[in-house]
Design a protein around this motif. Structure first.
Motif, PDB file in Angstrom:
ATOM      1  N   GLY A 211       0.823  -1.192   0.058  1.00 21.94           N
ATOM      2  CA  GLY A 211       0.172  -0.037  -0.045  1.00 21.94           C
ATOM      3  C   GLY A 211       0.981   1.074   0.172  1.00 21.94           C
ATOM      4  N   GLY A 212       2.168   1.245  -0.319  1.00 26.78           N
ATOM      5  CA  GLY A 212       3.011   2.347  -0.185  1.00 26.78           C
ATOM      6  C   GLY A 212       3.239   3.132  -1.521  1.00 26.78           C
ATOM      7  N   ASN A 213       2.507   2.461  -2.542  1.00 31.31           N
ATOM      8  CA  ASN A 213       2.550   3.409  -3.707  1.00 31.31           C
ATOM      9  C   ASN A 213       2.055   4.903  -3.734  1.00 31.31           C
ATOM     10  N   ILE A 214       2.623   5.805  -4.169  1.00 26.82           N
ATOM     11  CA  ILE A 214       2.191   7.283  -4.009  1.00 26.82           C
ATOM     12  C   ILE A 214       1.640   7.778  -5.223  1.00 26.82           C
ATOM     13  N   ARG A 215       0.634   8.515  -5.220  1.00 28.44           N
ATOM     14  CA  ARG A 215      -0.122   9.110  -6.361  1.00 28.44           C
ATOM     15  C   ARG A 215      -0.268  10.676  -6.075  1.00 28.44           C
ATOM     16  N   ASP A 216      -0.203  11.497  -7.179  1.00 32.11           N
ATOM     17  CA  ASP A 216      -0.826  12.646  -6.763  1.00 32.11           C
ATOM     18  C   ASP A 216      -2.065  12.717  -7.179  1.00 32.11           C
ATOM     19  N   TRP A 217      -3.241  13.247  -6.737  1.00 32.01           N
ATOM     20  CA  TRP A 217      -4.832  13.330  -7.115  1.00 32.01           C
ATOM     21  C   TRP A 217      -5.139  14.492  -7.360  1.00 32.01           C
ATOM     22  N   LEU A 218      -5.823  14.617  -8.460  1.00 35.30           N
ATOM     23  CA  LEU A 218      -6.303  15.563  -9.122  1.00 35.30           C
ATOM     24  C   LEU A 218      -7.858  15.486  -9.478  1.00 35.30           C
ATOM     25  N   HIS A 219      -8.422  16.450  -9.248  1.00 34.25           N
ATOM     26  CA  HIS A 219      -9.978  16.543  -9.327  1.00 34.25           C
ATOM     27  C   HIS A 219     -10.098  16.886 -10.869  1.00 34.25           C
ATOM     28  N   VAL A 220     -11.128  16.178 -11.338  1.00 37.75           N
ATOM     29  CA  VAL A 220     -11.428  16.114 -12.832  1.00 37.75           C
ATOM     30  C   VAL A 220     -11.721  17.436 -13.251  1.00 37.75           C
ATOM     31  N   SER A 221     -12.480  18.216 -12.364  1.00 41.96           N
ATOM     32  CA  SER A 221     -12.714  19.593 -12.812  1.00 41.96           C
ATOM     33  C   SER A 221     -11.413  20.516 -12.911  1.00 41.96           C
ATOM     34  N   ASP A 222     -10.401  20.338 -12.036  1.00 41.26           N
ATOM     35  CA  ASP A 222      -9.131  21.003 -12.240  1.00 41.26           C
ATOM     36  C   ASP A 222      -8.337  20.713 -13.661  1.00 41.26           C
ATOM     37  N   HIS A 223      -8.525  19.447 -13.736  1.00 38.25           N
ATOM     38  CA  HIS A 223      -7.794  18.815 -14.797  1.00 38.25           C
ATOM     39  C   HIS A 223      -8.324  19.472 -16.068  1.00 38.25           C
ATOM     40  N   CYS A 224      -9.850  19.365 -16.085  1.00 37.64           N
ATOM     41  CA  CYS A 224     -10.457  20.133 -17.417  1.00 37.64           C
ATOM     42  C   CYS A 224     -10.077  21.487 -17.798  1.00 37.64           C
ATOM     43  N   ARG A 225     -10.106  22.280 -16.572  1.00 36.47           N
ATOM     44  CA  ARG A 225      -9.716  23.910 -16.551  1.00 36.47           C
ATOM     45  C   ARG A 225      -8.358  23.925 -16.996  1.00 36.47           C
ATOM     46  N   GLY A 226      -7.319  22.852 -16.720  1.00 38.56           N
ATOM     47  CA  GLY A 226      -6.083  23.119 -17.095  1.00 38.56           C
ATOM     48  C   GLY A 226      -5.977  22.780 -18.642  1.00 38.56           C
ATOM     49  N   ILE A 227      -6.609  21.820 -19.271  1.00 44.46           N
ATOM     50  CA  ILE A 227      -6.896  21.530 -20.577  1.00 44.46           C
ATOM     51  C   ILE A 227      -7.385  22.467 -21.426  1.00 44.46           C
ATOM     52  N   ASP A 228      -8.141  23.188 -20.780  1.00 48.09           N
ATOM     53  CA  ASP A 228      -8.954  24.383 -21.494  1.00 48.09           C
ATOM     54  C   ASP A 228      -7.925  25.583 -21.602  1.00 48.09           C
ATOM     55  N   LEU A 229      -7.168  25.864 -20.502  1.00 52.55           N
ATOM     56  CA  LEU A 229      -6.112  26.717 -20.528  1.00 52.55           C
ATOM     57  C   LEU A 229      -5.162  26.602 -21.665  1.00 52.55           C
ATOM     58  N   VAL A 230      -4.659  25.161 -21.636  1.00 51.62           N
ATOM     59  CA  VAL A 230      -3.601  24.868 -22.910  1.00 51.62           C
ATOM     60  C   VAL A 230      -4.285  25.069 -24.339  1.00 51.62           C
ATOM     61  N   MET A 231      -5.566  24.464 -24.269  1.00 54.83           N
ATOM     62  CA  MET A 231      -6.233  24.626 -25.643  1.00 54.83           C
ATOM     63  C   MET A 231      -6.212  25.905 -26.137  1.00 54.83           C
ATOM     64  N   ARG A 232      -6.466  26.981 -25.241  1.00 52.04           N
ATOM     65  CA  ARG A 232      -6.750  28.295 -25.833  1.00 52.04           C
ATOM     66  C   ARG A 232      -5.212  29.007 -25.991  1.00 52.04           C
ATOM     67  N   SER A 233      -4.348  28.820 -24.973  1.00 52.84           N
ATOM     68  CA  SER A 233      -3.352  29.356 -24.605  1.00 52.84           C
ATOM     69  C   SER A 233      -1.935  28.805 -24.613  1.00 52.84           C
ATOM     70  N   GLY A 234      -1.615  27.706 -24.920  1.00 50.49           N
ATOM     71  CA  GLY A 234      -0.483  26.945 -24.749  1.00 50.49           C
ATOM     72  C   GLY A 234       0.420  27.147 -26.086  1.00 50.49           C
TER      73      GLY A 234
END
Length: 327
Positions: A211-234
């Motif tokens: 059970g020691g495997n480590i993951r960084d957890w990202l809420h799907v709404s934050d993920h989609c907001r990041g994609i939208d930023l990249v789509m428009r201005s990346g």
């Protein structure tokens, strides 16, 4: 702006679509979307019920590997946002064929059609798993790829193919790589919805290894907001990381889910570790923050609580899916 979204009936893709169409349907400035989705076991049109009547929305059932269909759909679109992928690591270990076909060949079909028809931007959505595992520190976007599962290898191949089309053909391609997503409408084979739905039904949950495997957890709404930023201005030809900023071990996550569902450690089966199980993932999000102003907004505590509540209140959505997938 007309956007072709592949895999738009899936967990992350449907969140992206719902967010895009959340504005005024009479406005001329809001995007118009075409969704192409094969509706495999994890694709579900019910995920799009709230936008199905929107005049800016068109749904097409089909396969990204169908070159004729993709060629028919592509003209007139300004942007492609490519979510469609086989994504479950355990399934890739059992059989890698569908992962190579969909994730690599499907991406090639889309890139060829986008190039042929002069699409302005191609957003390729990928994963932190392409890097393998990292003991300390965090990956930056220029880190060498070292995937360890058939799934992550197929995604790494598709990333490199997408970036090659930028370098070879001058296409406007951007790649996003995210950490582990969670939230409502996630198919109940992934860890959080699997554990929550099992525990709500009084069933047991499997915890890999120690059970020691480590993951960084990202809420799907934050993920989609990041994609939208990249789509428009990346920037064309660039890779951008989208992370949640919360690293926890699988054991700690299990404890949180047990508490949220009113269960205890007697409900946990300690099982043999997954083959090639990466120990730790960690993305640096400095580039996306510094260039485009991204920061995650949903705290892990808030997001996890709301996710458990959603699954508790939406049995009608997930129970048929569990039965269909024999989970």
């Amino acid at each position: 702006m007309r956007i072709l979204i592949t895999g738009g009936a899936g967990f992350i893709g449907s969140e992206f679509v719902r967010n895009l169409l959340s504005g005024d349907a009479t406005s001329q400035d809001t995007p118009r979307v075409t969704i192409l989705d094969k509706l495999t076991y994890s694709g579900n049109v019910a995920n799009l019920a709230t936008v199905a009547a929107d005049p800016r929305y068109t749904f097409v059932e089909g396969d990204i590997c169908d070159a004729d269909l993709v060629d028919q759909l592509m003209p007139g679109h300004d942007v492609v946002v490519h979510f469609a992928a086989e994504s479950h690591v355990d399934r890739s270990i059992a059989g890698s064929g569908p992962f190579v076909v969909t994730n690599v060949l499907g991406t090639q079909v889309l890139l060829d059609a986008a190039r042929k028809h002069g699409v302005g931007r191609f957003v390729h959505v990928s994963t932190d798993e392409v890097y393998g595992s990292i003991e300390t520190g965090s990956w930056t976007e220029d880190w060498p790829l070292a995937p360890n599962s058939p799934y992550s290898a197929s995604k790494a191949a598709s990333d490199l193919l997408a970036l090659a089309y930028h370098r070879t053909h001058g296409m406007d391609v951007v790649v996003t790589r995210c950490s582990n997503n969670y939230g409502h409408f996630q198919f109940p084979e992934k860890m959080i919805p699997l554990f929550v739905t099992n525990l709500l039904d009084g069933k047991r949950v499997p915890l890999y290894g120690d059970g020691g495997n480590i993951r960084d957890w990202l809420h799907v709404s934050d993920h989609c907001r990041g994609i939208d930023l990249v789509m428009r201005s990346g920037r064309p030809g660039e890779v951008y990381h989208i992370g949640g900023g919360t690293e926890v071990t699988n054991k700690e996550l299990t404890a949180r889910l047990l508490a949220a569902c009113g269960a205890d450690w007697g409900s946990v089966d300690h099982v043999e570790d997954r083959k090639g199980h990466d120990r730790r993932y960690s993305l640096s999000i400095d580039k996306l923050r510094d260039e485009l102003g991204y920061t995650p907004r949903v705290s892990f505590e808030e997001g996890l609580e709301s996710t458990v509540v959603w699954y508790r209140e939406n049995r009608a959505w997930w129970e048929p899916l569990r039965q269909k997938a024999a989970l």
